[in-house]
Motif scaffolding. Structure first.
Motif, PDB file in Angstrom:
ATOM      1  N   CYS A 185      34.873  80.532  39.234  1.00 22.90           N
ATOM      2  CA  CYS A 185      34.391  81.897  39.061  1.00 22.90           C
ATOM      3  C   CYS A 185      32.910  81.919  38.669  1.00 22.90           C
ATOM      4  O   CYS A 185      32.217  82.905  38.906  1.00 22.90           O
ATOM      5  N   CYS A 186      32.426  80.831  38.063  1.00 22.50           N
ATOM      6  CA  CYS A 186      31.105  80.851  37.419  1.00 22.50           C
ATOM      7  C   CYS A 186      30.157  79.722  37.801  1.00 22.50           C
ATOM      8  O   CYS A 186      29.023  79.715  37.335  1.00 22.50           O
ATOM      9  N   CYS A 243      38.310  79.075  32.133  1.00 24.74           N
ATOM     10  CA  CYS A 243      36.856  78.980  32.308  1.00 24.74           C
ATOM     11  C   CYS A 243      36.123  79.118  30.972  1.00 24.74           C
ATOM     12  O   CYS A 243      36.292  80.103  30.251  1.00 24.74           O
ATOM     13  N   CYS A 246      33.497  82.160  31.055  1.00 24.11           N
ATOM     14  CA  CYS A 246      34.095  83.506  31.006  1.00 24.11           C
ATOM     15  C   CYS A 246      34.593  83.881  29.612  1.00 24.11           C
ATOM     16  O   CYS A 246      34.714  85.062  29.305  1.00 24.11           O
TER      17      CYS A 246
HETATM   18 ZN   LIG Z   1      34.260  81.862  34.784  1.00 26.51          ZN
END
Ligand SMILES: [Zn+2]
Length: 270
Positions: A185-186, A243, A246
């Motif tokens: 996601c990051c 994560c 996050c």
């Molecule tokens: Zn993330």
């Protein structure tokens, strides 16, 4: 609770792999909570830092004592890597008990440790990189590895597996827990990382998703794949898939906070 991991809440909370718990393996992936450090290092910080502001050695050592106490051990029982993004894994014998806490640190870069010494608590530190713990309960050998992108592409987990094998461990018996790290996601990266992975193996394109002129790198997928290539059974690999970027309330993150930030630690012992 996430994907085979459990969150053990308390004054000093931590994550555990349910797969490891099934076999009674002593381990923990700590969060940033439950220590004594303050400010950017609040609060369970395991490294003084490399940024303009640093945490005190005293705080870091108190945090090691807090973490070790949860295993019924002390900071003197810890063996601490000296992480420089190498792929080097060292064997920790009894002499290494206390290295990096009450004895001088390693004099060269060591990003992974293997031991068969009872109650010798291995520590690897991360803040977005991947903490990987390995254990064979038959031969009673364990390992802790710091795998950032450099260590991952450099095959540090494979090196850990090979060193465990030298202690008589069978690869198909090794259990693995991949802790919280920066998620897909990051983790946007440049094409130079893509090139580096693909130069090792063309199939490693599978770890990347194109994103404009950049890529998203999935470090969990990469480490899992490389472990399977090294002879680890897929069903013996547990992954937190949490994560660190996050979840700022729980984790330190290099991508989120830069160099002025704390560092988490994962621990394992036989
Ligand atoms: Zn993330």
């Amino acid at each position: 609770m996430s994907n085979g991991f459990v969150y053990i809440d308390g004054k000093t909370p931590y994550y555990q792999s349910e797969l490891f718990n099934k076999y009674g393996i002593c381990h923990a992936f700590f969060t940033r909570k439950g220590g004594v450090s303050s400010g950017a290092f609040e609060s369970l910080n395991f490294a003084e830092g490399v940024g303009e502001i640093k945490d005190s050695e005293e705080n870091v050592m108190r945090n090691y004592e807090i973490a070790a106490n949860l295993f019924g051990l002390h900071k003197d029982d810890v063996c601490r890597t000296y992480q420089t993004h190498t792929s080097r894994v060292e064997f920790a014998d009894e002499e290494k008990r206390g290295v990096g806490t009450v004895k001088p640190k390693f004099e060269f870069g060591v990003d992974g440790l293997v031991t068969d010494v009872k109650n010798l608590l291995l520590s690897v530190r991360t803040a977005d990189c991947v903490p990987v713990l390995l254990c064979d309960i038959d031969k009673k050998v364990c390992s802790a590895v710091h795998a950032g992108w450099r260590g991952t592409v450099g095959g540090i987990t494979k090196n850990a597996v090979e060193l465990m094998e030298k202690q008589g461990v069978k690869r198909e018996k090794i259990l693995v827990a991949i802790g919280p790290c920066i998620g897909k996601c990051c983790y946007e990266v440049g094409s130079e990382l893509y090139d580096e992975f693909v130069s090792v193996k063309p199939e490693y394109t599978a770890f990347f998703t194109p994103n404009g002129d950049k890529f998203i790198l999935d470090l969990n997928h990469a480490n899992k794949t490389i472990l399977i290539e090294a002879g680890i059974k897929e069903e013996n690999i547990s992954i937190a898939e949490i994560c660190t970027k996050c979840n700022g309330d729980k984790f330190f993150s290099h991508r989120r906070n830069g160099t002025v930030r704390g560092t988490m630690s994962a621990f394992i012992h036989i």
